[in-house]
Design a protein around this motif. Structure first.
Motif, PDB file in Angstrom:
ATOM      1  N   GLU A  33     131.573  25.155  -6.593  1.00  0.00           N
ATOM      2  CA  GLU A  33     132.743  25.351  -7.453  1.00  0.00           C
ATOM      3  C   GLU A  33     134.016  25.635  -6.662  1.00  0.00           C
ATOM      4  O   GLU A  33     135.104  25.682  -7.228  1.00  0.00           O
ATOM      5  CB  GLU A  33     132.484  26.507  -8.419  1.00  0.00           C
ATOM      6  N   GLU A  36     136.872  23.004  -6.961  1.00  0.00           N
ATOM      7  CA  GLU A  36     137.438  22.985  -8.308  1.00  0.00           C
ATOM      8  C   GLU A  36     138.370  24.182  -8.511  1.00  0.00           C
ATOM      9  O   GLU A  36     139.473  24.041  -9.051  1.00  0.00           O
ATOM     10  CB  GLU A  36     136.310  23.012  -9.338  1.00  0.00           C
ATOM     11  N   LYS A  37     137.948  25.347  -8.048  1.00  0.00           N
ATOM     12  CA  LYS A  37     138.783  26.549  -8.156  1.00  0.00           C
ATOM     13  C   LYS A  37     140.046  26.407  -7.328  1.00  0.00           C
ATOM     14  O   LYS A  37     141.133  26.803  -7.764  1.00  0.00           O
ATOM     15  CB  LYS A  37     137.989  27.779  -7.722  1.00  0.00           C
ATOM     16  N   ALA A  39     141.567  23.601  -6.577  1.00  0.00           N
ATOM     17  CA  ALA A  39     142.425  22.623  -7.255  1.00  0.00           C
ATOM     18  C   ALA A  39     143.176  23.278  -8.419  1.00  0.00           C
ATOM     19  O   ALA A  39     144.374  23.032  -8.593  1.00  0.00           O
ATOM     20  CB  ALA A  39     141.590  21.446  -7.741  1.00  0.00           C
ATOM     21  N   ARG A  40     142.483  24.098  -9.194  1.00  0.00           N
ATOM     22  CA  ARG A  40     143.155  24.793 -10.309  1.00  0.00           C
ATOM     23  C   ARG A  40     144.217  25.748  -9.793  1.00  0.00           C
ATOM     24  O   ARG A  40     145.343  25.776 -10.291  1.00  0.00           O
ATOM     25  CB  ARG A  40     142.129  25.562 -11.142  1.00  0.00           C
ATOM     26  N   ARG A  41     143.871  26.555  -8.768  1.00  0.00           N
ATOM     27  CA  ARG A  41     144.805  27.547  -8.239  1.00  0.00           C
ATOM     28  C   ARG A  41     146.052  26.903  -7.635  1.00  0.00           C
ATOM     29  O   ARG A  41     147.165  27.394  -7.796  1.00  0.00           O
ATOM     30  CB  ARG A  41     144.103  28.420  -7.198  1.00  0.00           C
ATOM     31  N   LYS A  43     147.070  23.835  -8.339  1.00  0.00           N
ATOM     32  CA  LYS A  43     147.566  22.804  -9.261  1.00  0.00           C
ATOM     33  C   LYS A  43     147.484  21.408  -8.633  1.00  0.00           C
ATOM     34  O   LYS A  43     148.423  20.608  -8.726  1.00  0.00           O
ATOM     35  CB  LYS A  43     148.977  23.136  -9.722  1.00  0.00           C
ATOM     36  N   LYS A  45     145.962  17.569  -8.250  1.00  0.00           N
ATOM     37  CA  LYS A  45     145.561  16.555  -9.225  1.00  0.00           C
ATOM     38  C   LYS A  45     144.127  16.079  -9.036  1.00  0.00           C
ATOM     39  O   LYS A  45     143.481  15.662  -9.980  1.00  0.00           O
ATOM     40  CB  LYS A  45     146.515  15.366  -9.156  1.00  0.00           C
ATOM     41  N   ILE A  47     140.152  16.702  -7.119  1.00  0.00           N
ATOM     42  CA  ILE A  47     139.237  17.692  -6.547  1.00  0.00           C
ATOM     43  C   ILE A  47     138.485  17.035  -5.405  1.00  0.00           C
ATOM     44  O   ILE A  47     137.848  15.996  -5.573  1.00  0.00           O
ATOM     45  CB  ILE A  47     138.249  18.198  -7.619  1.00  0.00           C
TER      46      ILE A  47
END
Length: 102
Positions: A33, A36-37, A39-41, A43, A45, A47
């Motif tokens: 994970e 993915e984390k 990429a979210r943190r 921002k 586009k 992963i």
């Protein structure tokens, strides 16, 4: 066989092969994970895989994005004239475009 396990006398797989196996094996586990984390943190586009050809050098690799944060790394070390697989975590104090003021 376990990741990277070979019979006695056989050659070690390339670091890129091991990195691909580790990235595939990370799926469904907490380490899987991480990207993915990230990429979210950040921002982002897309992963990335944990390791890919951008982060794998001849004798070492750090996870994609690992230069400006804690690094998960793998590599080969020469110990008593034998290549030994190693893994670990680290951080870099080398200035980069992201951390120029270390």
């Amino acid at each position: 066989m376990a990741i990277g396990q070979r019979t006695q006398g056989s050659e070690l797989p390339s670091l890129l092969e091991l990195a691909k196996e580790i990235s595939a094996g990370a799926f469904g586990r907490p380490i899987g994970e991480l990207q993915e984390k990230r990429a979210r943190r950040k921002k982002l586009k897309c992963i990335s895989k944990l390791f890919d050809k951008r982060s794998v050098k001849e004798r070492w690799a750090s996870h994609v994005g690992g230069l400006a944060e804690l690094q998960f790394n793998i590599g080969f070390e020469k110990i008593h004239d034998r290549d030994v697989f190693r893994h670990g975590i680290a951080f870099s104090l080398t200035p980069t475009r992201y951390t120029a003021d270390i």
